[in-house]
Design a protein around this motif. Structure first.
Motif, PDB file in Angstrom:
ATOM      1  N   ARG A   5       0.836  -1.198   0.000  1.00 47.63           N
ATOM      2  CA  ARG A   5       0.000   0.000   0.000  1.00 47.63           C
ATOM      3  C   ARG A   5       0.867   1.242   0.000  1.00 47.63           C
ATOM      4  O   ARG A   5       1.940   1.268   0.575  1.00 47.63           O
ATOM      5  CB  ARG A   5      -0.925   0.026   1.222  1.00 47.63           C
ATOM      6  CG  ARG A   5      -1.823  -1.173   1.344  1.00 47.63           C
ATOM      7  CD  ARG A   5      -3.292  -0.747   1.449  1.00 47.63           C
ATOM      8  NE  ARG A   5      -4.163  -1.869   1.081  1.00 47.63           N
ATOM      9  CZ  ARG A   5      -5.013  -1.813   0.074  1.00 47.63           C
ATOM     10  NH1 ARG A   5      -5.116  -0.734  -0.649  1.00 47.63           N
ATOM     11  NH2 ARG A   5      -5.771  -2.842  -0.205  1.00 47.63           N
ATOM     12  N   ASP A   9      -1.857   6.266   1.753  1.00 53.23           N
ATOM     13  CA  ASP A   9      -3.113   5.597   2.058  1.00 53.23           C
ATOM     14  C   ASP A   9      -3.401   5.580   3.556  1.00 53.23           C
ATOM     15  O   ASP A   9      -4.540   5.634   3.976  1.00 53.23           O
ATOM     16  CB  ASP A   9      -3.074   4.131   1.582  1.00 53.23           C
ATOM     17  CG  ASP A   9      -3.424   4.040   0.111  1.00 53.23           C
ATOM     18  OD1 ASP A   9      -3.488   5.093  -0.547  1.00 53.23           O
ATOM     19  OD2 ASP A   9      -3.624   2.918  -0.367  1.00 53.23           O
ATOM     20  N   ARG A  59     -16.288   1.754   9.043  1.00 52.26           N
ATOM     21  CA  ARG A  59     -15.574   2.264   7.860  1.00 52.26           C
ATOM     22  C   ARG A  59     -14.488   3.248   8.257  1.00 52.26           C
ATOM     23  O   ARG A  59     -13.373   3.203   7.755  1.00 52.26           O
ATOM     24  CB  ARG A  59     -16.555   2.925   6.899  1.00 52.26           C
ATOM     25  CG  ARG A  59     -17.518   1.959   6.247  1.00 52.26           C
ATOM     26  CD  ARG A  59     -18.153   2.542   5.003  1.00 52.26           C
ATOM     27  NE  ARG A  59     -18.941   3.735   5.259  1.00 52.26           N
ATOM     28  CZ  ARG A  59     -20.202   3.727   5.683  1.00 52.26           C
ATOM     29  NH1 ARG A  59     -20.824   2.580   5.892  1.00 52.26           N
ATOM     30  NH2 ARG A  59     -20.850   4.855   5.879  1.00 52.26           N
ATOM     31  N   ALA A  63     -10.480   3.001   7.644  1.00 50.04           N
ATOM     32  CA  ALA A  63      -9.904   4.023   6.773  1.00 50.04           C
ATOM     33  C   ALA A  63      -8.599   4.604   7.319  1.00 50.04           C
ATOM     34  O   ALA A  63      -7.834   5.215   6.578  1.00 50.04           O
ATOM     35  CB  ALA A  63     -10.921   5.139   6.546  1.00 50.04           C
ATOM     36  N   HIS A  67      -7.585   1.199   2.082  1.00 48.23           N
ATOM     37  CA  HIS A  67      -8.853   0.937   1.394  1.00 48.23           C
ATOM     38  C   HIS A  67      -9.005  -0.562   1.255  1.00 48.23           C
ATOM     39  O   HIS A  67      -8.340  -1.177   0.432  1.00 48.23           O
ATOM     40  CB  HIS A  67      -8.841   1.575   0.004  1.00 48.23           C
ATOM     41  CG  HIS A  67      -8.600   3.047  -0.001  1.00 48.23           C
ATOM     42  ND1 HIS A  67      -9.373   3.912  -0.742  1.00 48.23           N
ATOM     43  CD2 HIS A  67      -7.699   3.811   0.641  1.00 48.23           C
ATOM     44  CE1 HIS A  67      -8.938   5.145  -0.558  1.00 48.23           C
ATOM     45  NE2 HIS A  67      -7.905   5.116   0.276  1.00 48.23           N
TER      46      HIS A  67
END
Lengths: 222, 222
Positions: A5, A9, A59, A63, A67
DNA sequence: ACTTGTGAAAGTGTTCACAGCT
DNA sequence: AGCTGTGAACACTTTCACAAGT
């Protein structure tokens, strides 16, 4: 360097709220149950409902790290399990020492739940000579004086303290001197440790007190 | 109605933050240590320093419940202990049942730390016939089917769940049906309980995961 | 149509800083 | 002088609500 990643991110893990990390553990636990029940995917709504959190909370928590879901679909359980284990650091084996082999210590040596999450108790220690130089729950028990030596030889990184309150600080000091990086403390005292050693305390009486308070204060009239 | 403070001194206990209540337990623990060390009084600054909190935090936490200190002096340890026990509800005896007498259950039956805070385990239960109809750690062990009867006869208010994950919900359901007011759950599952039953979960693997995360993320270069 | 990821708003908890009491 | 209790400022966390992706 390892899990693919981009930097941007995810946030610096050091400023992720403690509460988020503890929910991560619960998500992980629930995902295992979901897979065992035959679900290949889930959604923030379902996951939250089963744990008593809102979908937005789930979520938002995820986060912080990247993702992991697909819009319109949700999360693949096995993928998310892998991701969370990577975040928590439980995607590898951790070698653990147990200090104190009384009631609680022995019970923890026999507890299967640690091994399944990647924690391997490889040595135990006690002052009581009658307990040393044999195995308990498949784990060899050493004299306390051998601690530094064994921790180094066995490349042990974490210590569990299950001795009485009066000797807990001493036990912790020995673990620190031997070079462990973290301590899980079951004794009912607050340990004084150097900043470079992480620690978590679990006090069973304290937990019962929380319960007690919430029982004693359930909806008293208006 | 009982402890002599005006209504307006304290807030409705139902909207005291959970975090405050958990710190209250730690203050209580530390106050016991202070008394054992011969201190009759302490201050918010000292208390906080020993636990890693700010002085303001300590005062604010206590202010939810009343005025316990004296300006210029601080807090009398024994007085504050009494006050906190009154708040938590541990100023009386709580009768407790243990469900599941495996490794962990047995260890908890032998743990002295509960009794000293007013929790008395008066009965234990297990499905395993070889464990029933005898005493373990001074506590009689009954068959699971006797649960409702014993809980009522013994006026048991709290239940400890120390069975495997797969049967934890079932054990909890039985406790609820028998009328307990609160459950402390050691199984690695989230219990689904009616609103009128309080509950607290303690998952040892989860605690180790928290530790693990904080070790894995200790100050990585800027 | 359904679900994610996320700015912006709302809500909650913590710290500051000081008036007032001993 | 020293310490508590607390209004006000600040920081943090959660929820809302919607644009964007499948």
């Amino acid at each position: 360097m390892s899990s693919g990643r981009r930097k941007s991110d995810s946030v610096d893990p050091k400023d992720v709220p403690k509460a988020v990390v503890s929910r991560l553990s619960l998500y992980l636990r629930e995902l295992h149950h979901l897979i065992a029940a035959g679900h290949a995917t889930t959604s923030s709504g379902r996951l939250g409902q089963q744990l008593g959190f809102s979908d937005a909370q789930v979520r938002r928590d995820l986060a912080y790290f990247g993702h992991f879901g697909q819009p319109g679909v949700g999360y693949r359980c096995d993928e998310l399990i892998g991701a969370i284990r990577g975040i928590l650091g439980t995607d590898r084996e951790w070698r653990v020492a147990m200090v104190g082999v009384g009631n609680l210590g022995q019970a923890l040596l026999g507890y299967r739940g640690f091994a399944s999450q990647g924690f391997k108790i490889v040595a135990a220690f006690d002052v009581d000579q009658s307990k040393t130089n044999r195995q308990l729950g498949g784990v060899p028990v050493f004299a306390l004086d051998d601690l530094a030596q064994v921790v180094q030889d066995q490349r042990i990184e974490l210590g569990l303290v299950a001795v009485p309150a009066s000797t807990a600080q001493l036990a912790a000091d020995r673990l620190v001197a031997a070079g462990v990086a973290g301590i899980l403390n079951f004794a009912p005292v607050t340990l004084n440790l150097p900043d470079h050693v992480s620690h978590v305390g679990v006090d069973l009486a304290t937990e019962l007190e929380q319960l007690c308070f919430s029982v004693a204060n359930r909806s008293s009239g208006t």
